[in-house]
Design a protein around this motif. Structure first.
Motif, PDB file in Angstrom:
ATOM      1  N   THR A  21       0.822  -1.208   0.000  1.00 26.10           N
ATOM      2  CA  THR A  21       0.000   0.000   0.000  1.00 26.10           C
ATOM      3  C   THR A  21       0.853   1.254   0.000  1.00 26.10           C
ATOM      4  N   VAL A  22       0.486   2.202  -0.860  1.00 22.52           N
ATOM      5  CA  VAL A  22       1.175   3.486  -0.924  1.00 22.52           C
ATOM      6  C   VAL A  22       0.186   4.582  -0.589  1.00 22.52           C
ATOM      7  N   PHE A  23       0.590   5.568   0.187  1.00 20.57           N
ATOM      8  CA  PHE A  23      -0.278   6.658   0.562  1.00 20.57           C
ATOM      9  C   PHE A  23       0.077   7.911  -0.237  1.00 20.57           C
ATOM     10  N   GLY A  24      -1.022   8.643  -0.601  1.00 24.46           N
ATOM     11  CA  GLY A  24      -0.817   9.929  -1.245  1.00 24.46           C
ATOM     12  C   GLY A  24      -0.240   9.802  -2.632  1.00 24.46           C
ATOM     13  N   ASP A  25       0.422  10.832  -3.041  1.00 24.48           N
ATOM     14  CA  ASP A  25       1.011  10.911  -4.369  1.00 24.48           C
ATOM     15  C   ASP A  25       2.296  10.095  -4.413  1.00 24.48           C
ATOM     16  N   VAL A  26       2.315   9.015  -5.212  1.00 21.83           N
ATOM     17  CA  VAL A  26       3.486   8.139  -5.246  1.00 21.83           C
ATOM     18  C   VAL A  26       4.703   8.823  -5.847  1.00 21.83           C
ATOM     19  N   MET A  27       4.475   9.942  -6.511  1.00 20.86           N
ATOM     20  CA  MET A  27       5.604  10.636  -7.114  1.00 20.86           C
ATOM     21  C   MET A  27       6.183  11.728  -6.218  1.00 20.86           C
ATOM     22  N   GLU A  28       5.579  11.888  -5.014  1.00 23.68           N
ATOM     23  CA  GLU A  28       6.097  12.900  -4.089  1.00 23.68           C
ATOM     24  C   GLU A  28       7.551  12.588  -3.756  1.00 23.68           C
ATOM     25  N   LYS A  29       8.391  13.515  -3.887  1.00 23.74           N
ATOM     26  CA  LYS A  29       9.837  13.447  -3.633  1.00 23.74           C
ATOM     27  C   LYS A  29      10.604  12.785  -4.772  1.00 23.74           C
ATOM     28  N   PHE A  30       9.974  11.866  -5.503  1.00 18.58           N
ATOM     29  CA  PHE A  30      10.664  11.089  -6.526  1.00 18.58           C
ATOM     30  C   PHE A  30      11.369  11.977  -7.547  1.00 18.58           C
ATOM     31  N   GLU A  31      10.663  12.985  -8.032  1.00 12.06           N
ATOM     32  CA  GLU A  31      11.220  13.821  -9.093  1.00 12.06           C
ATOM     33  C   GLU A  31      12.343  14.729  -8.620  1.00 12.06           C
ATOM     34  N   ASP A  32      12.481  14.887  -7.306  1.00 12.84           N
ATOM     35  CA  ASP A  32      13.518  15.782  -6.772  1.00 12.84           C
ATOM     36  C   ASP A  32      14.817  15.059  -6.434  1.00 12.84           C
ATOM     37  N   VAL A  33      14.818  13.726  -6.480  1.00  8.96           N
ATOM     38  CA  VAL A  33      16.016  12.961  -6.108  1.00  8.96           C
ATOM     39  C   VAL A  33      17.031  12.987  -7.248  1.00  8.96           C
ATOM     40  N   ALA A  34      18.268  13.306  -6.922  1.00  9.22           N
ATOM     41  CA  ALA A  34      19.363  13.292  -7.904  1.00  9.22           C
ATOM     42  C   ALA A  34      20.289  12.124  -7.567  1.00  9.22           C
ATOM     43  N   LEU A  35      20.250  11.091  -8.376  1.00  9.82           N
ATOM     44  CA  LEU A  35      21.077   9.915  -8.135  1.00  9.82           C
ATOM     45  C   LEU A  35      22.525  10.175  -8.558  1.00  9.82           C
ATOM     46  N   ASP A  36      23.447   9.482  -7.918  1.00  6.29           N
ATOM     47  CA  ASP A  36      24.876   9.653  -8.183  1.00  6.29           C
ATOM     48  C   ASP A  36      25.220   9.192  -9.602  1.00  6.29           C
ATOM     49  N   GLN A  37      25.551  10.142 -10.454  1.00  9.80           N
ATOM     50  CA  GLN A  37      25.871   9.812 -11.839  1.00  9.80           C
ATOM     51  C   GLN A  37      27.268   9.210 -11.973  1.00  9.80           C
ATOM     52  N   ALA A  38      28.098   9.362 -10.954  1.00  6.45           N
ATOM     53  CA  ALA A  38      29.460   8.824 -11.004  1.00  6.45           C
ATOM     54  C   ALA A  38      29.522   7.365 -10.544  1.00  6.45           C
ATOM     55  N   ALA A  39      28.408   6.830 -10.067  1.00  7.28           N
ATOM     56  CA  ALA A  39      28.399   5.443  -9.605  1.00  7.28           C
ATOM     57  C   ALA A  39      28.709   4.489 -10.755  1.00  7.28           C
ATOM     58  N   VAL A  40      29.383   3.409 -10.434  1.00  4.40           N
ATOM     59  CA  VAL A  40      29.820   2.433 -11.438  1.00  4.40           C
ATOM     60  C   VAL A  40      29.315   1.043 -11.056  1.00  4.40           C
TER      61      VAL A  40
END
Length: 288
Positions: free
Chosen positions: A117-136
């Motif tokens: 079960t997920v509450f509210g907007d499942v995209m909340e916070k998702f669009e603001d996360v910046a994943l490490d582009q240098a990860a290998v």
């Protein structure tokens, strides 16, 4: 952290029980089966959800669930986590109470099994996360992680009917959690990471379950840049992974794997032909 610092306790008698029956030849048998039980989660005085779980690490499950549902932020001050095994209740207490009435009204059911079960907007916070582009991600790590995890003693190998999730770094599995729902297993790891102050930097997430939108969203919210599974993908899971820049690898079995997102992080440093196929004893079902 050392290899498999946390892993399933297959000797815990609370996690399985024996059942008897008849097989296809009419012969009696006795087999161990996993035990699932309800766990009611409260945030302060508010009941949030009742989850079906195997019952190990309830405190980490509670914290991780609240984090991954955006009901608790990393900056919130948790003043206590209380678990009552007899009442099957876990209470997370914070310094300041929050009002989640609107989110509770917008509850939706996801594609996860067993109370996903997920509450509210499942995209909340998702669009603001910046994943490490240098990860290998080295391909040799994929093969080594699969081999180590599949050979680690687990509830799956003992009784089946369960999902596993593993937090890894390089070719080292660090935290291995299992539960009847893959979302529970990932929440336990999220709660453990938060409680122990473990950074998502240079981490890899490995799961035995399907790569659904829910798994992608939770991995991204935990800021882990790489997600690997033995199973397949859903279309929305792939779309969200590409949107977030998450490296998404599925059907990782033996010498084979498929990468559908974040391919720039891959380093092909291993010869697939030198990789041994899996021993049938350690093969997991791909439909998990």
């Amino acid at each position: 952290m050392k290899e498999f610092e946390v892993s399933p306790d297959i000797s815990d008698p609370r996690l399985f029980e024996e059942v008897e029956g008849l097989d296809h030849e009419g012969q009696t048998f006795s087999i161990p089966v996993i035990v699932e039980k309800p766990l009611a989660l409260y945030l302060n005085s508010r009941e949030i959800v009742t989850m079906m779980t195997i019952g190990d690490y309830p405190e980490y499950l509670a914290i991780g669930y609240l984090l991954n549902q955006n009901m608790l932020s990393p900056s919130d001050q948790v003043t206590g986590v209380e678990y009552d095994e007899d009442l099957e209740v876990v209470i997370v207490r914070t310094e300041n109470e929050a009002d989640f009435e609107d989110k509770l009204k917008k509850k939706i059911q996801t594609s996860g099994c067993a109370q996903g079960t997920v509450f509210g907007d499942v995209m909340e916070k998702f669009e603001d996360v910046a994943l490490d582009q240098a990860a290998v991600l080295k391909t040799s790590w994929i093969y080594e992680l699969s081999r180590k995890i599949n050979r680690q003693p687990s509830l799956y190998l003992k009784v089946g009917a369960i999902h596993g999730c593993v937090l890894c770094e390089g070719n080292t599995p660090l935290i291995y959690m299992e539960d009847v729902g893959r979302h529970n297993a990932i929440d336990k790891i999220a709660g453990y990471m938060w409680s122990k102050g473990i950074s998502p930097k240079n981490k890899i997430f490995y799961t035995t379950g399907r790569l659904t939108s829910e798994m992608v969203i939770k991995t991204v919210q935990m800021e882990i840049p790489i997600l690997i599974s033995r199973s397949g993908f859903t279309a929305w899971g792939v779309e969200l992974a590409r949107q977030a820049g998450l490296t998404l690898i599925g059907r990782a079995k033996g010498k084979r794997f498929q990468c559908v997102s974040g391919i720039d992080r891959l380093e092909f440093d291993a010869d697939p032909e030198a990789v041994m196929e899996e021993d049938r004893k350690h093969q997991r079902k791909g439909s998990q």
